[in-house]
Write an enzyme that holds these catalytic residues in place. Structure first.
Site, PDB file in Angstrom:
ATOM      1  N   ASP A   1       0.362  -7.530   1.484  1.00  0.00           N
ATOM      2  CA  ASP A   1       0.743  -6.126   1.662  1.00  0.00           C
ATOM      3  C   ASP A   1       2.251  -5.951   1.743  1.00  0.00           C
ATOM      4  O   ASP A   1       2.765  -5.225   2.602  1.00  0.00           O
ATOM      5  CB  ASP A   1       0.074  -5.542   2.912  1.00  0.00           C
ATOM      6  CG  ASP A   1       0.081  -4.008   2.899  1.00  0.00           C
ATOM      7  OD1 ASP A   1       0.392  -3.433   1.840  1.00  0.00           O
ATOM      8  OD2 ASP A   1      -0.207  -3.400   3.944  1.00  0.00           O
TER       9      ASP A   1
ATOM     10  N   SER B   1       4.537   2.761   7.956  1.00  0.00           N
ATOM     11  CA  SER B   1       4.214   1.588   7.154  1.00  0.00           C
ATOM     12  C   SER B   1       5.412   1.149   6.320  1.00  0.00           C
ATOM     13  O   SER B   1       6.038   1.960   5.636  1.00  0.00           O
ATOM     14  CB  SER B   1       3.035   1.884   6.223  1.00  0.00           C
ATOM     15  OG  SER B   1       1.853   2.090   6.952  1.00  0.00           O
TER      16      SER B   1
ATOM     17  N   HIS C   1       0.821  -1.218   0.000  1.00  0.00           N
ATOM     18  CA  HIS C   1       0.000   0.000   0.000  1.00  0.00           C
ATOM     19  C   HIS C   1       0.853   1.266   0.000  1.00  0.00           C
ATOM     20  O   HIS C   1       0.335   2.362  -0.195  1.00  0.00           O
ATOM     21  CB  HIS C   1      -0.990  -0.004   1.177  1.00  0.00           C
ATOM     22  CG  HIS C   1      -0.418   0.312   2.512  1.00  0.00           C
ATOM     23  ND1 HIS C   1      -0.130  -0.659   3.448  1.00  0.00           N
ATOM     24  CD2 HIS C   1      -0.084   1.494   3.106  1.00  0.00           C
ATOM     25  CE1 HIS C   1       0.339  -0.089   4.548  1.00  0.00           C
ATOM     26  NE2 HIS C   1       0.376   1.207   4.368  1.00  0.00           N
TER      27      HIS C   1
END
Length: 384
Positions: free
Chosen positions: A153, A234, A123
């Protein structure tokens, strides 16, 4: 007797002389020497396994700056007026249409090899058209997207450094220890690009946490930590006190959008397998085929089949000649576990099967006529 008294006096004199000498020696030490000794002692006491792990890991942390093209539907503000049968025919080109826009995204990542391979999240960089990597020493380099896997992911990037770089190693331990130190490193909110990463510390709160599916990404068997993770973290690593990567920071649970102590990371074992596939082939082989059609167990189905609850998934049909038929699976079998991992619903099944590849042999635990049966299925390949 007099000789004894003389000897005692002589002995005490020697002791007093020695004590006086030691006291004088201590007084003769320069004040600066004593201060240095104390400072060294304090410095050593401040160093811990955490500070040493952070010091070792910091050079391998990177900031990921991404530009991607997103397609959005543009709705004309006069759309209702333009739907009029008379006026609409003259302004058909102003109806809702798809437009492209450039969107900038920020995240974190970490080096896993001296020649510049970098791990981050799908992402963060999975749909990128341009990727720029900032190193902690101030260097900024363009990166290539080697491959990305939306389901887990994860994404793999590559830069071309002029000299070998510091990198991190994945933990060889299958699972982290619940309660052990967990250290999250990254670039929250893009505040510290091309600088040392931010460090937050907590513990491994839990392992094997299932968050279900979100936007095509399957978050299952995740590591939970209370180390603060915010937007921009992230793709950064979650490391242990040895400086080893135990997970890839991927998600948080928050009603406010900020950290509330519920962060989640993809476990190292799964991340390694996915990253190795991306490095070797640029993609993850999801072309598995079992030949099973199934339905979710409703209360009515459970009642009709005399099941005690609605957990598991029910096989509705089995393709002729399929791996499922060869394994001995039958319609109305209730799948309750894969590789002894419980299957509660359809999301559980999809998440578990995504861990396997064509050719893998998987153990199915099913309930047949309220009797437990264990079968082995070799996953086939779905042909185009």
């Amino acid at each position: 007797m007099e000789r004894l008294l003389v000897l005692i006096q002589l002995f005490l004199s020697v002791i007093l002389i020695g004590c006086r000498h030691n006291a004088q020696s201590q007084q003769q030490l320069p004040a600066s020497t004593q201060t240095v000794s104390i400072n060294d002692s304090v410095t050593l006491s401040r160093e811990t396994a955490i500070t040493r792990a952070v010091e070792a890991a910091t050079p391998a942390i990177v900031s990921v700056n991404v530009i991607e093209l997103q397609q959005v539907v543009y709705r004309d503000p006069f759309a209702d007026f333009l739907r009029d049968p008379f006026f609409g025919q003259f302004f058909s080109e102003r109806q809702s249409r798809i437009i492209e826009r450039r969107v900038q995204n920020l995240g974190s990542g970490f080096l896993i090899s001296p020649d510049g391979y970098i791990v981050t999240n799908h992402h963060v960089a999975g749909n990128a058209t341009k990727i720029t990597i900032s190193l902690t020493d101030g260097q900024t380099l363009d990166a290539e997207l080697i491959g990305a896997d939306k389901a887990t992911d994860l994404a793999l990037l590559k830069i071309s450094p002029e000299s070998p770089l510091e990198y991190l190693r994945f933990s060889s331990t299958p699972e982290p220890i619940v309660g052990e130190w967990a250290i999250a490193l990254g670039n929250p909110f893009g505040l510290f690009e091309a600088a040392a990463p931010s460090v937050t510390v907590g513990v491994v709160s839990a392992a094997e946490r299932d968050l279900g599916s979100q936007d095509g990404r399957i978050y299952h068997d995740m590591i939970q930590t209370d180390a603060a993770i915010n937007r921009g973290n992230s793709g950064g690593p979650l490391i242990n006190a040895l400086g080893e990567v135990i997970g890839v920071n991927s998600a948080i649970y928050s009603e406010s959008g900020g950290s509330v102590g519920l962060g989640f990371a993809v476990p190292a074992a799964r991340a390694q397998r996915i990253i190795n596939e991306l490095r070797d082939t640029g993609k993850v082989d999801r072309s598995y085929y079992t030949g099973i059609s199934f339905v979710t167990v409703s209360e009515r189905i459970a009642e009709a089949l005399e099941l005690t609850d609605t957990r598991g998934i029910l096989i509705a049909d089995v393709d002729s000649g399929s791996p499922a038929e060869e394994a001995g699976l039958l319609p109305y079998d209730l799948i309750i576990a894969l590789e002894n991992e419980p299957i509660l619903n359809q999301d559980d099944y999809v998440a578990r099967i995504y861990d396997f590849r064509p050719g893998d042999v998987v153990t199915y635990n099913v309930l047949r006529n309220n009797r437990k049966v264990q079968l082995s299925l070799q996953i086939g390949r779905l042909e185009d």
